[in-house]
Design a protein around this motif. Structure first.
Motif, PDB file in Angstrom:
ATOM      1  N   TYR A  74       0.836  -1.215   0.000  1.00 41.69           N
ATOM      2  CA  TYR A  74       0.000   0.000   0.000  1.00 41.69           C
ATOM      3  C   TYR A  74       0.867   1.261   0.000  1.00 41.69           C
ATOM      4  N   GLU A  75       1.941   1.239   0.783  1.00 41.38           N
ATOM      5  CA  GLU A  75       2.830   2.402   0.858  1.00 41.38           C
ATOM      6  C   GLU A  75       3.467   2.678  -0.506  1.00 41.38           C
ATOM      7  N   GLU A  77       2.214   1.901  -3.441  1.00 38.31           N
ATOM      8  CA  GLU A  77       1.185   2.446  -4.328  1.00 38.31           C
ATOM      9  C   GLU A  77       0.986   3.940  -4.074  1.00 38.31           C
ATOM     10  N   GLU A  78       0.983   4.319  -2.819  1.00 37.41           N
ATOM     11  CA  GLU A  78       0.807   5.733  -2.481  1.00 37.41           C
ATOM     12  C   GLU A  78       1.973   6.569  -3.012  1.00 37.41           C
ATOM     13  N   GLU A  81       1.619   6.934  -6.736  1.00 40.42           N
ATOM     14  CA  GLU A  81       0.588   7.906  -7.101  1.00 40.42           C
ATOM     15  C   GLU A  81       1.075   9.334  -6.864  1.00 40.42           C
ATOM     16  N   GLU A  82       1.812   9.535  -5.780  1.00 36.38           N
ATOM     17  CA  GLU A  82       2.380  10.857  -5.511  1.00 36.38           C
ATOM     18  C   GLU A  82       3.364  11.254  -6.601  1.00 36.38           C
ATOM     19  N   LYS A 112      10.068  10.053  -5.593  1.00 37.24           N
ATOM     20  CA  LYS A 112       8.917   9.240  -5.170  1.00 37.24           C
ATOM     21  C   LYS A 112       8.940   7.877  -5.850  1.00 37.24           C
ATOM     22  N   ARG A 148      -8.654  -2.722   3.775  1.00 38.15           N
ATOM     23  CA  ARG A 148      -8.284  -1.388   3.285  1.00 38.15           C
ATOM     24  C   ARG A 148      -9.230  -0.949   2.165  1.00 38.15           C
ATOM     25  N   PHE A 152     -11.487   2.288   1.949  1.00 39.76           N
ATOM     26  CA  PHE A 152     -11.406   3.174   0.789  1.00 39.76           C
ATOM     27  C   PHE A 152     -12.807   3.425   0.215  1.00 39.76           C
TER      28      PHE A 152
END
Length: 394
Positions: A74-75, A77-78, A81-82, A112, A148, A152
């Protein structure tokens, strides 16, 4: 698998080393000579190209991981996306000619992407070292992923509700899609309880896809509503500006005040800001359009302030003359729509012509600062207009 990730990570590390040097070059070039924009543009293009390649590398690694593991951390993916958002910003700055900012955001995007890959690499390495590619761990990870996804879904639903409340937009279809996503998550949980891990993962993927689509639809709806609303605001502003300009221009043409140039410039600036706002709206840039419309208000206030610098008695007379002109146009329209013209209407036409001449006369008197004479002419004008109105109404 890990060899491929490690290789990609090494490539991105080199990219980031290059961007560190580039960052120094950006500051150096920009400080040394502002005329070296072509150099900055070239550097921005290169950094954006490198960042785009970094993005592709990360996506390739993600795709490979998805074929062997349950999903991407998940981290990671974030972070990815950033990075995508920063890269989009870099491209936008580049397109708008802000090359230093484009370089800065391209470098941030690459950082990133590297972190996303590093998190992913550590995740997969941990799985390899501890030999946790068994069904129990897969089920545990999948359950967390489903949890999660449920959270979401709640956030997406809250976003839909707030968008409806804020913009009055009907998002019933989107809410139905959110419920559909929840059904897939429920299916995923049931399949997981039965030990059907692959099937559960597919249901989870479907749910995530639906929720991602919902977010896009919500953002799109909000943007469309904002654009529609600002278009209405723009049209209202244009009408108000047109009316204001007619009144101001009529007033300054009847006086010899020294600030005519400043008033005219303020009106020109207001018109230009309207044109720029229209261009921003066409591009979907609501925030910049609003800034330009605020400038219109400021320019209108400036012209009004300049006009009010005229002596109060003169300003009052100018406003009254404007009122006479409006009434003249109204009476002319009334006369035009009367079917039968007799002696009375012919007399009214003659008197309206006299009104026109008197308005020109009083305008010249005000311009030449013959205030007492202008006051007498205005009294005559007022009486004449009342007579005409009484004629046409009887």
């Amino acid at each position: 698998m890990n060899t491929s990730i490690a290789k990609t990570l090494s490539i991105l590390t080199v990219f980031l080393l290059l961007t560190s040097v580039s960052a120094v070059q950006v500051n150096s070039v920009y400080a040394e000579d502002a005329s070296k924009t072509p150099t900055l543009k070239f550097l921005a293009d290169q950094l954006i190209e490198i960042a785009s390649k970094s993005k592709v590398k990360v996506e390739e690694v993600f795709d490979k991981i998805k074929t062997q593991y349950i999903g991407i951390p998940y981290e990671a993916e974030e972070l990815y996306e950033e990075g995508v958002k920063l890269l989009d910003d870099a491209i936008s700055y580049r397109n708008n000619g802000d090359y230093p900012s484009a370089c800065k955001y391209a470098i941030k995007a690459m950082q990133k992407f590297k972190l996303a890959l590093l998190v992913t690499y550590k995740f997969t390495l941990k799985l390899e070292v501890r030999k946790v590619e068994n069904e129990t761990l897969k089920i545990t990870c999948l359950r967390k992923a489903i949890e999660r996804a449920y959270m979401f879904a709640d956030r997406v639903e809250a976003l839909a509700n707030s968008t409806e409340e804020k913009f009055g937009y009907n998002l019933t279809t989107v809410k139905l899609e959110i419920e559909e996503a929840r059904e897939h998550l429920e299916n995923a949980t049931n399949l997981l309880d039965e030990g059907l891990v692959d099937e559960a993962a597919k249901e989870l993927a479907v749910a995530r896809g639906i929720l991602g689509k919902c977010v896009g639809e919500i953002h799109s709806a909000a943007k469309k509503f904002k654009i529609t609303r600002i278009e209405c605001f723009l049209n209202q502003t244009k009408k108000r500006l047109k009316s204001h300009m007619e009144e101001v221009i009529s007033s300054i043409n009847r006086t010899s005040v020294l600030n005519k140039t400043r008033i005219s410039q303020a009106l020109q600036n207001a018109s230009h800001s309207i044109e720029v706002a229209e261009e921003f709206i066409k591009r979907g840039n609501v925030e910049e359009a609003l800034k330009k419309l605020e400038e219109v208000r400021e320019h209108v206030e400036e012209s009004t302030s300049e006009l009010e610098s005229i002596k109060p008695d003169v300003a009052k007379m100018l406003r009254k003359v404007n009122t006479f002109e409006i009434k003249l146009r109204w009476l002319e329209g009334m006369l035009k729509h009367m079917k039968f013209k007799g002696p009375v209407l012919t007399t009214a036409e003659d008197k309206l012509e006299e009104v026109k001449n008197l308005i020109k006369k009083v305008s010249d008197q005000i311009k030449n600062q013959k205030i007492s004479e202008a006051e007498e002419t205005m009294k005559h004008l007022e009486e004449l207009l009342e007579d005409i109105e009484e004629m046409l109404s009887s």
